[in-house]
Design an enzyme around this catalytic site. Structure first.
Site, PDB file in Angstrom:
ATOM      1  N   GLY A 355       0.600  -1.062   0.103  1.00 32.30           N
ATOM      2  CA  GLY A 355      -0.403  -0.118   0.267  1.00 32.30           C
ATOM      3  C   GLY A 355       0.804   0.867  -0.160  1.00 32.30           C
ATOM      4  N   GLY A 360      -0.317   2.540   7.273  1.00 32.10           N
ATOM      5  CA  GLY A 360      -0.067   1.979   8.683  1.00 32.10           C
ATOM      6  C   GLY A 360       0.462  -0.176   8.901  1.00 32.10           C
ATOM      7  CE  LYS A 361       3.551  -0.142   3.372  1.00 35.06           C
ATOM      8  NZ  LYS A 361       3.223   1.195   3.062  1.00 35.06           N
ATOM      9  CB  THR A 362       5.525  -0.236  10.055  1.00 31.64           C
ATOM     10  OG1 THR A 362       6.282  -0.314   8.240  1.00 31.64           O
ATOM     11  CG2 THR A 362       6.977  -1.173  11.230  1.00 31.64           C
ATOM     12  CB  SER A 678      -5.887   3.124 -16.830  1.00 34.11           C
ATOM     13  OG  SER A 678      -4.669   3.757 -15.756  1.00 34.11           O
ATOM     14  CE  LYS A 721      -6.266   3.914 -11.635  1.00 34.60           C
ATOM     15  NZ  LYS A 721      -6.537   2.994 -12.850  1.00 34.60           N
TER      16      LYS A 721
END
Length: 771
Positions: A355, A360-362, A678, A721
């Site tokens: 992400g 907030g991954k860690t 896209s 998006k």
């Protein structure tokens, strides 16, 4: 040379040596303690001569005058060396036998009257025969290494018997009492006969050893040789200054190895290394290498582990306390814990959180460790290019050490921590190897039960470690490594979600860090929403936290100056704290324009708006493309022009519009590379608007890939998006029909604020986008 009359002082300082006998003509070092330094100073004032005697009782203090030997040696100080802790090593030269008559003083050191013992040189057939026999026996003993080989006795044609006897006795390893008896034997010929008897006894013992050894079997001979070698090695260590020195660190190391519950294979290797270590001298460079290796073996958690807390309700409560939203990720973690509660040996898969920065991954990995009751380890892989950082260095290298995986598990002291490998998409590689290839064994549940670090060179079980990786995007991750991980996408946050996160987590955290807990200000919800919309433009919440911290720092300054820090932070006060607004909605102030479409793009930092601008001019039917466009985006532009020319009549475009004209497509922010399929739908929309003269609605954004038949194909990053469109104030977003399944990823409140229109062909898109 002999019958010399040395002008020795009548009174000399007396230094007693514990069970050490000093002979005339002997040159040897003596270690002097700091307490005896005044005595040495007195000796230096007496022509550097001192009476070296001996005593034979236990105890650390100096003996009384009655306890010392009265026959001693006068020695002269040749050199003085300073040692650590105030000690000194002094090189003495033995001068002459003396007799200590009586003390002159006893405090603070002994001064005594001495009497030199004179010796007359001996000559005759008996003396010559004894000297020749002694020299012959010495040569035999030296050859068989039973006599110090480095000792050389220069003999005159008529040697002096007493000197020869003294030098030999001083050299031989003997009981100190026997040496003292030799020193007290005043008759030189008697001493020479005693030495002859002593050497003959040793020579006879050597002959008996050779006879016995010749009758032994080869196996026993080999054991005997090994025993002799070990004995010689111990003697060498004694000669190098390690005499009588025990190594308590080796005993401690042996006890630690015995307590470690390591596998049998590892235990065998460690025992062999310990035997090798015991044979090494502590001053040897290999000693420290071997000792450090065994110390690491002892520190490894071969069987230590924390007990997992598999309470699903507690884990859910912890995850909800630490993180807002992220429903899918929390559900996956709870599933993992549920499986572990039903099957304790389950290894599970490696989770990879992907992400934008700041979502907030860690911190999510820290929450997982807290909910399970495990220790948490984090290693950043960003910029790592050396494979040895993962696998370690072989011990043949100077300064070798284990890899980061083994190092951090050793520090954690347990074999089942939560191990987070941060920024796995930013690993590099060069001539030192490919760290991502080394991670294949670390992260594969089928292989990591026997992971071998190059430094330890023994297998270690990593199957109980819960590995979590993080990345901003999966594209740079090698396919083989990506295949070993379960990808979990963490999209960006909407404005409402950011506001909620600010009140639940960011504001309390910054109040504590700025010392304002209990006396800090309160934030209006409108003020936080305005910070989100006007002072930040991001998918995560790091910029939001920095702005909240900037506000509270100014409040803290006001409190430190004696002001009132408890005032309320309203939207009207933001310019006072943060200055003028930094971001505006891209569509504010815009009118419906012809040939300008709003597209949506996905980046590592979340979704972004992409404006497609077109213009037509006289020319040679060329298609000009600018804006740092990638090859895929350029192909989409050429395909768009082909589709329009094919369906010109259906779209109401005169064929003459294409004759003698050039079409220019430009995407602003030319310094930023842009690529991907896209943007195909907004390019078609912009070109149709340009060629028909129909404006495009300013509050409409679109994304999607198309085919030459006009069918719209699905794209990725839908939630990011849509969030970008919402931040920019877009009212309507056109999406491919096949992306209808992605609605479940978008918050219902967000769907109420923005209109999502799904289309399956380009004509339907043009219907909603053009005025």
């Amino acid at each position: 040379m002999f019958e010399r009359k040395l002008n020795l002082p009548q009174i000399l300082p007396v230094y007693p040596l514990r069970e050490q006998i000093f002979f005339p003509f002997e040159v040897a070092p003596v270690t002097i303690s700091p307490e005896a330094m005044p005595l040495i100073g007195e000796a230096i004032r007496h022509e550097s001569i001192i009476a070296l005697t001996s005593f034979f009782r236990s105890g650390r203090d100096f003996p009384n005058f009655e306890e010392i030997s009265k026959v001693a040696t006068a020695g002269r100080i040749k050199q003085i060396f300073r040692l650590q802790e105030g000690n000194c090593k002094i090189i003495f030269e033995g001068l002459q036998r003396i007799r200590i008559e009586g003390p002159v003083q006893t405090s603070p050191y002994v001064m005594a009257r001495i009497y030199p013992i004179m010796e007359m040189p001996l000559k005759g057939q008996v003396v010559d025969a004894l000297v020749k026999s002694i020299n012959a026996m010495i040569k035999i003993l030296v050859f068989h290494r039973h006599f110090p080989q480095n000792e050389v006795f220069p003999m005159d044609p008529s040697p002096e018997a007493g000197q020869l006897a003294d030098m030999i006795v001083a050299t031989l390893e003997m009981d100190p009492l026997d040496k003292q008896r030799f020193l007290e034997t005043l008759e030189p010929l008697e001493r020479l006969k005693g030495v002859h008897t002593l050497l003959a006894s040793r020579l006879q013992k050597l002959k008996l050893q050779n006879v016995v050894a010749s009758s032994l079997s080869p196996e026993i001979q080999r054991n005997e040789r090994e025993s002799q070698f070990r004995e010689q090695m111990r003697e060498l260590q004694d000669e190098l200054g390690d005499r009588g020195c025990k190594h308590p660190e080796l005993d401690q190391l042996r006890e630690r190895l015995a307590r470690c519950r390591m596998p049998d294979e590892t235990k065998t290797i460690a025992d062999k290394e310990l035997i090798r270590l015991e044979r090494l001298h502590p001053a040897s460079p290999e000693y420290q290498v071997a000792f450090s290796y065994l110390d690491y073996i002892c520190n490894m958690p071969w069987s230590e582990e924390t007990e997992d807390n598999l309470d699903i309700h507690y884990a859910e409560r912890v995850l909800n306390e630490d993180h807002y939203d992220l429903v899918d990720i929390k559900e996956r973690i709870l599933e993992f814990l549920a499986v572990r509660s039903l099957r304790a040996s389950s290894q599970g898969s490696v989770l990879c959180f992907v992400g934008p920065p700041g979502v907030g991954k860690t911190s999510l990995g820290q929450s997982i460790a807290r909910s399970m009751g495990r220790k948490f380890i984090r290693v950043s892989l960003g910029g790592m290019k050396d494979e040895a950082e993962i696998r370690g260095h072989r011990r043949t290298y100077i300064g070798a050490m284990p890899g980061r995986v083994i190092q951090d598990i050793c520090r954690a002291r347990v074999r089942n921590p939560v191990f987070m490998l941060d920024e796995v998409d930013k690993i590099g590689k060069d001539f030192r190897g490919d760290p991502s290839a080394a991670l294949l064994e670390v992260l594969d549940p089928e292989q990591n039960h026997a992971f071998t670090d190059y430094y330890l060179n023994v297998p270690f079980d990593l199957s109980r470690v819960m590995f979590i990786t993080t990345a901003n995007t999966t594209f740079p991750i090698p396919a083989a490594l990506r295949d070993r991980m379960e990808i979990i996408q963490l999209p960006g946050y909407s404005s409402e979600e950011k506001t909620e996160i600010a009140f639940r987590h960011l504001i309390p955290k910054q109040l504590e860090e700025n010392g304002l807990v209990g006396r800090g200000p309160e934030f209006d919800r409108e003020a936080v929403q305005r910070i989100v919309e006007e002072y930040t433009r991001e998918a995560g919440v790091r910029g939001l936290e920095r702005n909240i911290a900037a506000v509270l720092r100014k409040v803290a300054k006001d409190v430190a100056l004696g002001g009132n820090g408890g005032k309320r932070i309203t939207a009207a006060l933001l310019e006072e704290f943060l200055g003028a607004r930094k971001y505006f909605a891209e569509i504010i102030g815009r009118e419906n324009q012809t040939g300008v479409a709003t597209g949506l793009a996905w980046t590592e930092a979340g979704g972004e708006l992409l404006f497609i601008e077109t213009s037509i001019m006289p020319g040679r039917q060329e298609l000009i493309m600018t804006g740092n466009l990638g090859s895929v985006l350029q192909e989409s532009a050429r395909a768009a022009l082909s589709f329009i020319r094919t369906h010109a009549g259906e779209l109401g475009i005169e064929p003459a519009r294409f004759r003698d004209s050039d079409i220019h497509i430009h995407v602003p922010s030319g310094a930023v590379p842009k690529d991907g399929p896209s943007a195909g739908v907004p390019i078609v929309t912009a070109l149709v608007s340009l060629l028909t003269g129909r404006p495009i609605r300013k509050n409409v954004a679109m994304t999607g890939e198309f085919s030459l038949s006009g069918r719209i194909l699905p794209v990725g990053g839908v939630k990011e998006k849509v969030l970008a469109a919402h931040r920019a104030g877009i009212a309507t977003v056109l999406l491919p029909e096949e992306n209808h399944c992605n609605l479940r990823d978008i918050d219902p409140a967000l769907q109420d604020d923005i209109q999502l229109v799904f289309a399956d062909n380009l004509l339907s898109v043009l219907k909603h986008a053009l005025c």
